[in-house]
Scaffold this motif. Structure first.
Motif, mmCIF file in Angstrom:
data_model
loop_
_atom_site.group_PDB
_atom_site.id
_atom_site.type_symbol
_atom_site.label_atom_id
_atom_site.label_comp_id
_atom_site.label_asym_id
_atom_site.label_seq_id
_atom_site.Cartn_x
_atom_site.Cartn_y
_atom_site.Cartn_z
ATOM 1 N N TRP A 149 5.723 7.843 2.720
ATOM 2 C CA TRP A 149 6.113 6.864 3.739
ATOM 3 C C TRP A 149 4.916 6.119 4.312
ATOM 4 O O TRP A 149 5.066 5.044 4.879
ATOM 5 N N ILE A 150 3.718 6.717 4.192
ATOM 6 C CA ILE A 150 2.587 6.180 4.947
ATOM 7 C C ILE A 150 2.228 4.761 4.526
ATOM 8 O O ILE A 150 2.174 3.851 5.358
ATOM 9 N N LEU A 151 2.009 4.548 3.218
ATOM 10 C CA LEU A 151 1.574 3.225 2.774
ATOM 11 C C LEU A 151 2.643 2.153 3.023
ATOM 12 O O LEU A 151 2.329 1.090 3.551
ATOM 13 N N PRO A 152 3.916 2.403 2.652
ATOM 14 C CA PRO A 152 4.916 1.362 2.918
ATOM 15 C C PRO A 152 5.004 0.987 4.395
ATOM 16 O O PRO A 152 5.041 -0.199 4.741
ATOM 17 N N ILE A 153 4.980 2.007 5.270
ATOM 18 C CA ILE A 153 5.110 1.698 6.691
ATOM 19 C C ILE A 153 3.873 0.968 7.196
ATOM 20 O O ILE A 153 3.977 -0.010 7.943
ATOM 21 N N ALA A 154 2.691 1.412 6.756
ATOM 22 C CA ALA A 154 1.469 0.740 7.206
ATOM 23 C C ALA A 154 1.482 -0.730 6.786
ATOM 24 O O ALA A 154 1.110 -1.615 7.560
ATOM 25 N N THR A 155 1.922 -1.002 5.559
ATOM 26 C CA THR A 155 1.965 -2.383 5.082
ATOM 27 C C THR A 155 2.960 -3.214 5.880
ATOM 28 O O THR A 155 2.678 -4.317 6.323
ATOM 29 N N ALA A 203 -8.708 -1.963 -14.077
ATOM 30 C CA ALA A 203 -9.403 -3.230 -13.789
ATOM 31 C C ALA A 203 -8.965 -3.753 -12.441
ATOM 32 O O ALA A 203 -8.151 -4.660 -12.338
ATOM 33 N N TRP A 204 -9.533 -3.175 -11.374
ATOM 34 C CA TRP A 204 -9.102 -3.529 -10.026
ATOM 35 C C TRP A 204 -9.310 -4.981 -9.691
ATOM 36 O O TRP A 204 -8.578 -5.563 -8.914
ATOM 37 N N TRP A 205 -10.346 -5.607 -10.324
ATOM 38 C CA TRP A 205 -10.704 -6.977 -9.931
ATOM 39 C C TRP A 205 -9.599 -7.983 -10.245
ATOM 40 O O TRP A 205 -9.529 -9.039 -9.638
ATOM 41 N N LEU A 206 -8.717 -7.640 -11.167
ATOM 42 C CA LEU A 206 -7.663 -8.594 -11.539
ATOM 43 C C LEU A 206 -6.728 -8.882 -10.372
ATOM 44 O O LEU A 206 -6.210 -9.983 -10.245
ATOM 45 N N SER A 207 -6.470 -7.886 -9.519
ATOM 46 C CA SER A 207 -5.598 -8.100 -8.354
ATOM 47 C C SER A 207 -6.384 -8.443 -7.104
ATOM 48 O O SER A 207 -5.927 -9.225 -6.271
ATOM 49 N N ILE A 208 -7.545 -7.818 -6.971
ATOM 50 C CA ILE A 208 -8.249 -7.910 -5.691
ATOM 51 C C ILE A 208 -8.823 -9.307 -5.463
ATOM 52 O O ILE A 208 -8.685 -9.864 -4.377
ATOM 53 N N PHE A 209 -9.425 -9.915 -6.494
ATOM 54 C CA PHE A 209 -10.056 -11.220 -6.290
ATOM 55 C C PHE A 209 -9.081 -12.329 -5.909
ATOM 56 O O PHE A 209 -9.323 -13.054 -4.946
ATOM 57 N N PRO A 210 -7.967 -12.494 -6.652
ATOM 58 C CA PRO A 210 -7.037 -13.562 -6.231
ATOM 59 C C PRO A 210 -6.500 -13.341 -4.825
ATOM 60 O O PRO A 210 -6.353 -14.298 -4.067
ATOM 61 N N PRO A 249 -1.759 -11.492 2.837
ATOM 62 C CA PRO A 249 -0.437 -11.350 2.226
ATOM 63 C C PRO A 249 -0.054 -9.871 2.141
ATOM 64 O O PRO A 249 -0.889 -9.048 1.778
ATOM 65 N N ASP A 250 1.185 -9.544 2.487
ATOM 66 C CA ASP A 250 1.554 -8.123 2.538
ATOM 67 C C ASP A 250 1.511 -7.455 1.163
ATOM 68 O O ASP A 250 1.139 -6.299 1.056
ATOM 69 N N PHE A 251 1.842 -8.226 0.121
ATOM 70 C CA PHE A 251 1.812 -7.587 -1.204
ATOM 71 C C PHE A 251 0.390 -7.201 -1.590
ATOM 72 O O PHE A 251 0.155 -6.172 -2.207
ATOM 73 N N TRP A 252 -0.555 -8.034 -1.175
ATOM 74 C CA TRP A 252 -1.945 -7.737 -1.514
ATOM 75 C C TRP A 252 -2.451 -6.543 -0.721
ATOM 76 O O TRP A 252 -3.140 -5.670 -1.240
ATOM 77 N N LEU A 253 -2.073 -6.497 0.554
ATOM 78 C CA LEU A 253 -2.457 -5.363 1.388
ATOM 79 C C LEU A 253 -1.935 -4.058 0.776
ATOM 80 O O LEU A 253 -2.636 -3.051 0.702
ATOM 81 N N ALA A 254 -0.677 -4.091 0.309
ATOM 82 C CA ALA A 254 -0.093 -2.905 -0.312
ATOM 83 C C ALA A 254 -0.893 -2.498 -1.535
ATOM 84 O O ALA A 254 -1.161 -1.310 -1.755
ATOM 85 N N ILE A 255 -1.301 -3.487 -2.322
ATOM 86 C CA ILE A 255 -2.030 -3.179 -3.554
ATOM 87 C C ILE A 255 -3.417 -2.633 -3.235
ATOM 88 O O ILE A 255 -3.872 -1.668 -3.855
ATOM 89 N N VAL A 256 -4.070 -3.218 -2.227
ATOM 90 C CA VAL A 256 -5.368 -2.685 -1.820
ATOM 91 C C VAL A 256 -5.203 -1.245 -1.328
ATOM 92 O O VAL A 256 -6.003 -0.369 -1.647
ATOM 93 N N GLY A 257 -4.118 -0.998 -0.573
ATOM 94 C CA GLY A 257 -3.830 0.355 -0.100
ATOM 95 C C GLY A 257 -3.660 1.328 -1.243
ATOM 96 O O GLY A 257 -4.220 2.427 -1.242
ATOM 97 N N ILE A 258 -2.904 0.911 -2.244
ATOM 98 C CA ILE A 258 -2.697 1.779 -3.411
ATOM 99 C C ILE A 258 -4.027 2.030 -4.124
ATOM 100 O O ILE A 258 -4.349 3.163 -4.512
ATOM 101 N N TRP A 259 -4.790 0.956 -4.252
ATOM 102 C CA TRP A 259 -6.062 1.057 -4.973
ATOM 103 C C TRP A 259 -6.999 2.048 -4.274
ATOM 104 O O TRP A 259 -7.588 2.923 -4.902
ATOM 105 N N ILE A 260 -7.096 1.925 -2.944
ATOM 106 C CA ILE A 260 -8.032 2.787 -2.222
ATOM 107 C C ILE A 260 -7.488 4.207 -2.064
ATOM 108 O O ILE A 260 -8.119 5.180 -2.461
ATOM 109 N N PHE A 261 -6.261 4.315 -1.496
ATOM 110 C CA PHE A 261 -5.790 5.641 -1.088
ATOM 111 C C PHE A 261 -5.085 6.413 -2.197
ATOM 112 O O PHE A 261 -5.069 7.632 -2.179
#
Lengths: 308, 346
Positions: free
Chosen positions: A172-178, B289-296, A142-154
């Motif tokens: 621009w990098i994260l929005p375009i990558a997503t 709390a990253w796990w709240l978003s990442i797991f689902p 899901p694109d929203f999840w990818l965006a959130i993972v991107g935010i979390w990591i980068f």
């Protein structure tokens, strides 16, 4: 050529008309429109005033004529939040989305052509594997999840990129990558497939036998013919890009039309929502015409067959 | 979201299709549906055996069965774990067994168990996706087969309607509809089904248009069978495998669409919970709390990948011209995965 264009314009106009009528029908035929346009805690007096001022007590046909007139003049009423004309708000947000979508599409197309050609030349090579993997990811993540993972990591863990906003190139990098994942995933498979079949055509053998280099065969002979199928998919992809833009803009706080839509839903501002949806529909209509035009220019075979 | 990676009209059965169900009758008896119960049983068995030969497809099927079981029985097992608040156990990180298995995936800011909430969300997510896919499959297929069989005006109008729905971003449609009507479970299912009907409509129409000119359909027509009978007995059985494969793939799309809607706040509403909504709710705690978003999100990804792989396998397995590929002795582990991947994205 002109006949072809006229046909295409008429057939893409139909969805536009359906959307315009559909929005009207949804707004008027499902209970009292005043409750759609006004906040939930509006008093009866406010509702009555609104109904009279907007001409909602007129017969349905008169309302419909008013509405169509408004659409033609791009007049969708005023925003509840700001009191500004809704169309002005939507048009102000539009360039931000257009920039984002256009940049994404250009990068996705260039990348897909490069990786797709490479994958077609070397089946089961690295590029082939990458393209398979990305396509699978594009269909599953899901694109929203990818965006959130991107935010979390980068943005949060590494602190390299900002979490949101439009300031500076990094934003621009994260929005375009997503946003790129899906169009790239689809296009790369199409380019690869089209290239594989183009490379087995006799004219490629001829070019090779005349001593053309691999690079020249790909860029001058095969790619030109493989481009047409990719372009036909581009229309579907841009329609899909709008869906992605809504999500990406909401997450990254991008001041585009997708964010405007979601904001106006959450604050129950129907006039703005309506303006945003209809302007998006018009943009898609224009874009489809441009794609058809590009397709006709690219593939000489289209013109005579459509004319006949 | 883009139309998932498939070309609705592209998948045509080659000429080697099993004409078995209908070509049999040479006498003046009206054609009888040929596959008897015995045949069907054999076919299912061999399909099952074929599945076991492909480890990725088997794994994918197991994942989907597991998700299904969790959706059906999970809520009973977790009881009130998902709703019980315990501020002393708030924001517990995952992968620690100090507080027992209930908190193995951590807890949210109200101290509710992540595992429990995920299980409850599984049921909501599945109970939106399955009916939506089912409704779209039944309506779209019947409509498409009917339009393709009769050709002419009926076909043209049906295809125009499909074009109109397809040429407008499904999310915008959902946004407007769910604004005007309130986002209840039924409305979400309905809007998802309506936006996906054209996919089945196009595929079913293409297949049935090709089938209606075949000899066995002609024969049935000559014997005086009515169109509905021909469609039901001769066209649908042949089109069905393709449509079921498509439905598996559509399951991914619908699930992703529902999670997007829920994420944006116009899908499933709190206190109900779906995977997409959980990602959205966890978003503001991403820093702590990253796990709240990442797991689902991971739950969504794993389920869609499984459905994608299974759909790719089904496409090959139900196509008699391609089935031999699956019965080949395996060469290298990565190979099979490669074909499945490519099949999923064609």
């Amino acid at each position: 050529m002109l006949v072809y264009l006229r046909k295409r314009i008429i057939s893409s106009l139909l969805p536009l008309v359906v959307v315009v009528v559909g929005v009207f029908a949804l707004a008027r035929l499902t209970g009292n429109p005043a409750s759609l346009y006004l906040p939930l805690n509006a008093t009866d007096q406010m509702r009555a005033d609104f109904t009279a001022r907007q001409g909602l007590d007129q017969p349905l046909l008169v309302q419909m004529a008013d509405y169509f007139g408004g659409v033609l003049r791009l007049d969708f009423g005023e925003s509840l939040r700001t009191g500004e004309p809704a169309a002005a708000m939507a048009l102000r947000a539009f360039p931000a989305t257009l920039q984002l979508a256009a940049t994404t599409m250009v990068i996705a197309i260039v990348a897909a052509v490069l990786v797709g050609c490479w994958a077609a030349l070397k089946p089961n090579g690295i590029a082939d594997r990458i393209s398979s993997f990305v396509s699978m990811a594009a269909a599953s993540i899901p694109d929203f999840w990818l965006a959130i993972v991107g935010i979390w990591i980068f943005a949060i863990t590494l602190g390299w990129l900002p979490t949101s906003g439009v300031s500076g190139g990094e934003a621009w990098i994260l929005p375009i990558a997503t946003l790129m994942l899906r169009p790239f995933g689809v296009l790369v498979q199409i380019v690869r497939g089209a290239m594989v079949s183009a490379l087995s055509e006799p004219y490629i053998k001829l070019a090779r036998s005349k001593g053309a280099s691999d690079a020249r065969v790909v860029s001058h002979h095969a790619l030109r013919n493989a481009a047409a199928p990719a372009l036909t998919v581009a229309g579907d992809l841009t329609v899909g890009l709008v869906n992605g833009a809504v999500v990406v803009e909401t997450i990254f706080g991008w001041p585009g039309i997708g964010k405007l839509m979601i904001d106006s839903i959450l604050q129950r501002d129907f006039a703005v929502l309506q303006a945003a949806v209809l302007i998006t529909a018009i943009a898609i209509f224009v874009l489809n015409i441009l794609i058809d035009l590009g397709y006709a220019l690219l593939d000489a075979r289209v013109r005579p067959t459509v004319k006949a | 979201m883009a139309t998932p990676l498939l070309q609705p009209e592209g998948h045509q059965h080659p000429e080697t299709d099993p004409p078995a169900p209908a070509t049999a009758p040479a006498a003046d008896v009206p054609p009888v549906p040929a596959p008897t119960a015995q045949d069907l049983g054999d076919k299912k068995l061999s399909l099952f055996r074929l599945l076991l030969r492909d480890k990725f497809a088997t794994l994918a099927a197991l994942v989907l069965v597991f998700v299904g079981l969790v959706a059906v029985f999970g809520p009973m097992l977790v009881g009130d774990l998902a709703t019980r608040q315990d501020l002393l156990a708030a924001n517990k990180p995952p992968f620690s067994l100090e507080d027992g298995w209930g908190y193995v995936l951590g807890s949210d800011s109200l101290g509710r168990s992540m595992l429990g909430r995920l299980v409850i969300a599984t049921r909501t997510t599945i109970s939106v996706a399955l009916p939506a896919v089912g409704i779209a499959l039944v309506i779209g297929s019947l409509w498409g087969v009917w339009a393709g069989y009769h050709r002419g005006l009926r076909e043209t109008i049906s295809m125009r309607i499909a074009d109109v729905i397809m040429s407008f971003p499904s999310l915008l449609l959902a946004v407007v509809v769910l604004y005007v009507f309130n986002p209840s479970l039924g409305n979400i299912i309905l809007i998802l089904a309506i936006t996906r009907i054209p996919i089945y409509l196009r595929t079913a129409r293409a297949e049935s248009a090709e089938l209606q000119s075949r000899t066995f359909v002609d024969a049935a027509r000559t014997f005086g069978s009515r169109p509905t009978a021909i469609i039901g007995r001769h066209v649908i059985p042949i089109v069905l495998p393709t449509l079921l494969t498509l439905a598996t793939l559509e399951f991914c799309y619908v699930m992703l669409a529902e999670s997007s809607l829920s994420f944006l706040g116009i899908g499933i509403q709190s206190p109900d919970v779906s995977w997409g909504l959980m990602v959205s709710q966890g978003r503001q705690y991403l820093q702590t709390a990253w796990w709240l978003s990442i797991f689902p999100g991971l739950a969504i990804v794993i389920t869609t990948i499984a459905a994608n792989i299974l759909a790719a396998w089904l496409r090959i397995a139900t196509d008699p011209a391609q089935r031999w590929r699956l019965s080949l002795p395996r060469t290298r582990g990565g190979r099979r995965f490669g074909t499945a991947l490519k099949g999923a994205t064609k």
